[in-house]
Design a protein around this motif. Structure first.
Motif, PDB file in Angstrom:
ATOM      1  N   UNK A 121      -1.938  32.276  34.716  1.00 29.52           N
ATOM      2  CA  UNK A 121      -2.487  31.636  35.912  1.00 29.52           C
ATOM      3  C   UNK A 121      -1.804  30.280  36.077  1.00 29.52           C
ATOM      4  N   UNK A 122      -1.657  29.827  37.307  1.00 23.09           N
ATOM      5  CA  UNK A 122      -0.978  28.553  37.573  1.00 23.09           C
ATOM      6  C   UNK A 122      -1.654  27.370  36.880  1.00 23.09           C
ATOM      7  N   UNK A 123      -2.972  27.415  36.737  1.00 18.23           N
ATOM      8  CA  UNK A 123      -3.699  26.296  36.138  1.00 18.23           C
ATOM      9  C   UNK A 123      -4.005  26.520  34.649  1.00 18.23           C
ATOM     10  N   UNK A 124      -3.273  27.435  34.010  1.00 18.45           N
ATOM     11  CA  UNK A 124      -3.513  27.751  32.604  1.00 18.45           C
ATOM     12  C   UNK A 124      -3.333  26.498  31.741  1.00 18.45           C
ATOM     13  N   UNK A 125      -4.299  26.244  30.878  1.00 15.69           N
ATOM     14  CA  UNK A 125      -4.287  25.050  30.032  1.00 15.69           C
ATOM     15  C   UNK A 125      -3.793  25.318  28.612  1.00 15.69           C
ATOM     16  N   UNK A 126      -3.820  26.561  28.164  1.00 15.95           N
ATOM     17  CA  UNK A 126      -3.405  26.869  26.791  1.00 15.95           C
ATOM     18  C   UNK A 126      -1.918  27.208  26.738  1.00 15.95           C
ATOM     19  N   UNK A 127      -1.344  27.067  25.557  1.00 16.25           N
ATOM     20  CA  UNK A 127       0.059  27.386  25.324  1.00 16.25           C
ATOM     21  C   UNK A 127       0.144  28.804  24.774  1.00 16.25           C
ATOM     22  N   UNK A 141       6.429  29.679  20.764  1.00 17.11           N
ATOM     23  CA  UNK A 141       5.402  29.154  21.661  1.00 17.11           C
ATOM     24  C   UNK A 141       6.025  28.498  22.885  1.00 17.11           C
ATOM     25  N   UNK A 142       5.198  28.393  23.928  1.00 16.51           N
ATOM     26  CA  UNK A 142       5.587  27.668  25.123  1.00 16.51           C
ATOM     27  C   UNK A 142       6.211  28.505  26.210  1.00 16.51           C
ATOM     28  N   UNK A 143       6.324  29.795  26.008  1.00 17.15           N
ATOM     29  CA  UNK A 143       6.935  30.671  27.003  1.00 17.15           C
ATOM     30  C   UNK A 143       5.931  31.008  28.100  1.00 17.15           C
ATOM     31  N   UNK A 144       6.433  31.321  29.266  1.00 18.89           N
ATOM     32  CA  UNK A 144       5.611  31.741  30.406  1.00 18.89           C
ATOM     33  C   UNK A 144       5.597  33.262  30.461  1.00 18.89           C
ATOM     34  N   UNK A 145       4.461  33.813  30.879  1.00 19.35           N
ATOM     35  CA  UNK A 145       4.368  35.266  31.051  1.00 19.35           C
ATOM     36  C   UNK A 145       4.022  35.572  32.502  1.00 19.35           C
ATOM     37  N   UNK A 146       4.263  36.804  32.929  1.00 18.44           N
ATOM     38  CA  UNK A 146       3.956  37.177  34.316  1.00 18.44           C
ATOM     39  C   UNK A 146       2.458  37.158  34.634  1.00 18.44           C
ATOM     40  N   UNK A 147       1.612  37.105  33.619  1.00 19.27           N
ATOM     41  CA  UNK A 147       0.161  37.142  33.869  1.00 19.27           C
ATOM     42  C   UNK A 147      -0.492  35.763  33.751  1.00 19.27           C
TER      43      UNK A 147
END
Length: 168
Positions: free
Chosen positions: A69-75, A61-67
């Motif tokens: 959104x900048x304001x994403x609230x979920x992990x 968990x906690x990784x960033x993906x290319x899709x």
């Protein structure tokens, strides 16, 4: 059934671990629940079975993906089950059993291969097309993550080699 297989995305990423042969890199890959030591994933913990044995499950968990959104609230998270591990051929295969990143029928194979003065880590994957993703984004995610992983492994293995040389 064949039609569904033709629709699956397939990709491959590779990275070099310069100066370190496959037999030194393989134990780092075989530590299935130790992924967060190398890959840019802040959390990777065992949730079932024994790490490195077929059938074990890790939670990442906690990784960033290319899709994202900048304001994403979920992990972002995935549960991954080790299907097969072969120390002789330095290969393992796993599947994503659950996730919130849209991957279904995901299966990946990792290999460590000697090449020249070092080794190469190869990540092959197959997955049903994921909503909100393109295959190019998935390939970019795998490639960039694997590059970070290769550099981290190379740096840590070099530190160990230097420390051992200095202590002798």
């Amino acid at each position: 059934m064949e039609e569904a297989d033709e629709r699956k995305w397939k990709g491959k990423a590779k990275t070099e671990v310069r100066g370190h042969k496959a037999e030194k890199v393989w134990p780092l890959i075989a530590d299935f629940c130790g992924l967060s030591k190398w890959f840019p994933t802040p959390t990777c913990i065992p949730v079932e079975g024994v790490s490195g044995q077929a059938g074990c499950v890790r939670f990442c968990a906690g990784f960033k993906t290319p899709v994202d959104q900048k304001d994403k609230q979920t992990v972002n998270w995935t549960k991954q089950k080790l299907l097969y591990i072969d120390p002789t051929n330095m290969t393992l295969r796993y599947t994503i059993t659950e996730s919130n990143v849209g991957f279904y029928s995901y299966v990946a194979t990792w290999r460590v291969i000697d090449c020249g003065e070092g080794s190469e880590v190869e990540w092959e994957y197959e997955v049903e097309p994921a909503q909100g993703w393109t295959l190019q984004q998935l390939n970019s995610f795998a490639s960039s993550g694997l590059q970070v992983m290769g550099l981290r492994m190379e740096a840590d293995l070099t530190t160990v080699d230097q420390a051992l040389r200095l202590s002798n």
